[in-house]
Design a protein around this motif. Structure first.
Motif, PDB file in Angstrom:
ATOM      1  N   CYS A   1       0.771  -1.516  -0.106  1.00 39.97           N
ATOM      2  CA  CYS A   1      -0.105   0.477  -0.424  1.00 39.97           C
ATOM      3  C   CYS A   1       0.840   1.235   0.151  1.00 39.97           C
ATOM      4  O   CYS A   1       0.597   1.994  -0.784  1.00 39.97           O
ATOM      5  N   ALA A   2       2.201   1.060   0.840  1.00 42.79           N
ATOM      6  CA  ALA A   2       2.553   1.944   0.549  1.00 42.79           C
ATOM      7  C   ALA A   2       3.397   3.063  -0.802  1.00 42.79           C
ATOM      8  O   ALA A   2       3.498   3.514  -0.908  1.00 42.79           O
ATOM      9  N   ALA A   3       3.447   1.668  -0.995  1.00 43.99           N
ATOM     10  CA  ALA A   3       4.539   1.709  -2.392  1.00 43.99           C
ATOM     11  C   ALA A   3       4.004   2.715  -3.441  1.00 43.99           C
ATOM     12  O   ALA A   3       3.414   3.210  -4.147  1.00 43.99           O
ATOM     13  N   LYS A   4       1.933   2.054  -3.301  1.00 44.42           N
ATOM     14  CA  LYS A   4       0.460   2.147  -4.442  1.00 44.42           C
ATOM     15  C   LYS A   4       0.707   3.905  -4.443  1.00 44.42           C
ATOM     16  O   LYS A   4       0.418   4.236  -5.114  1.00 44.42           O
ATOM     17  N   TYR A   5       0.989   4.099  -2.671  1.00 43.75           N
ATOM     18  CA  TYR A   5       0.641   5.306  -2.560  1.00 43.75           C
ATOM     19  C   TYR A   5       1.557   6.285  -3.478  1.00 43.75           C
ATOM     20  O   TYR A   5       1.699   7.266  -3.902  1.00 43.75           O
ATOM     21  N   GLY A   6       2.495   5.614  -3.062  1.00 44.57           N
ATOM     22  CA  GLY A   6       3.595   6.005  -3.333  1.00 44.57           C
ATOM     23  C   GLY A   6       3.775   6.565  -4.822  1.00 44.57           C
ATOM     24  O   GLY A   6       4.302   7.706  -5.630  1.00 44.57           O
ATOM     25  N   ASP A   7       3.261   5.629  -5.655  1.00 41.87           N
ATOM     26  CA  ASP A   7       3.879   5.410  -7.379  1.00 41.87           C
ATOM     27  C   ASP A   7       2.174   6.803  -7.120  1.00 41.87           C
ATOM     28  O   ASP A   7       2.368   7.487  -7.826  1.00 41.87           O
TER      29      ASP A   7
END
Length: 225
Positions: free
Chosen positions: A141-147
């Motif tokens: 999730c952290a990676a997706k929000y970073g994207d």
């Protein structure tokens, strides 16, 4: 000379002296301490305070008119009004502000997801498998929000270049990334989706919707004419 005549002559000689001696003190009395003093000069009065003039009322009207064209008027007004530059921005500037607010939300969500992942790290008090799975989901999730944050940064660059079609693509992609996070939780840990991420997902979705609606105004024929 008769005594009567002598008396009259002495009175005639003494009368001027007596009058002068009486008039002296009276003239000094007029200039003495009991004389009235001139009033002190009046102090200059302070200028009245300047009236309060609203800053750029036409800009505030533009914010309201622009937000009337979005699906979430209150969210739009709140997001734009929080940035002081909105008072002098045109529609293109307002679209950039909306994208920036959405990017800040996505960045905050990425940090929140990473913090939650660290808080659920495996420990002796929690089952390794369960904690490990939730931790992996939160890191995803952290990676997706970073994207999403990066996509919104790209959208702002496209707006600066007046490439509104690419800006629309980037903002639309940013709105999709959090849904991947939620879908992963539903598949692997139903009911474990953190309420904080759910709230951030909803907020980001609305902010992206507002940004897309404002960008659509820039692509309208009336704005391009």
């Amino acid at each position: 000379m008769a005594p009567a005549a002598m008396v009259i002559l002495l009175l005639a000689l003494l009368m001027p002296t007596t009058l002068c001696s009486r008039s002296g003190p009276s003239s000094k009395h007029g200039h003495g301490g009991h004389a009235k003093r001139a009033p002190p000069p009046a102090s200059p009065s302070l200028p009245p305070p300047a009236p309060m003039v609203p800053v750029a009322p036409q800009a505030a009207a533009l914010v309201r008119a622009t937000c009337n064209s979005t699906a979430y008027y209150d969210v739009c007004v709140s997001a734009l009004a929080a940035d002081p530059s909105s008072t002098t921005a045109d529609v293109r500037g307002l679209s950039a502000i909306a994208v920036s607010v959405a990017a800040a939300n996505a960045s905050g969500a990425a940090q929140a997801a990473a913090a939650l992942a660290n808080a659920t790290a495996p420990s002796s008090q929690a089952p390794l498998a369960a904690d490990g799975t939730v931790q992996a989901l939160l890191r995803a999730c952290a990676a997706k929000y970073g994207d999403a944050r990066d996509a919104l940064a790209a959208a702002k660059d496209s707006i600066a270049q007046q490439d509104y079609d690419f800006a629309t693509v980037h903002v639309s992609a940013a709105a999709e990334y959090p849904q991947v996070c939620k879908a992963l939780f539903r598949r692997q840990r139903p009911g474990a989706y953190p309420a904080e991420l759910a709230a951030r997902e909803e907020a980001l979705n609305k902010l992206c919707s507002v940004a897309l609606d404002i960008i659509a105004l820039l692509n309208s024929p009336s704005n391009n004419s």
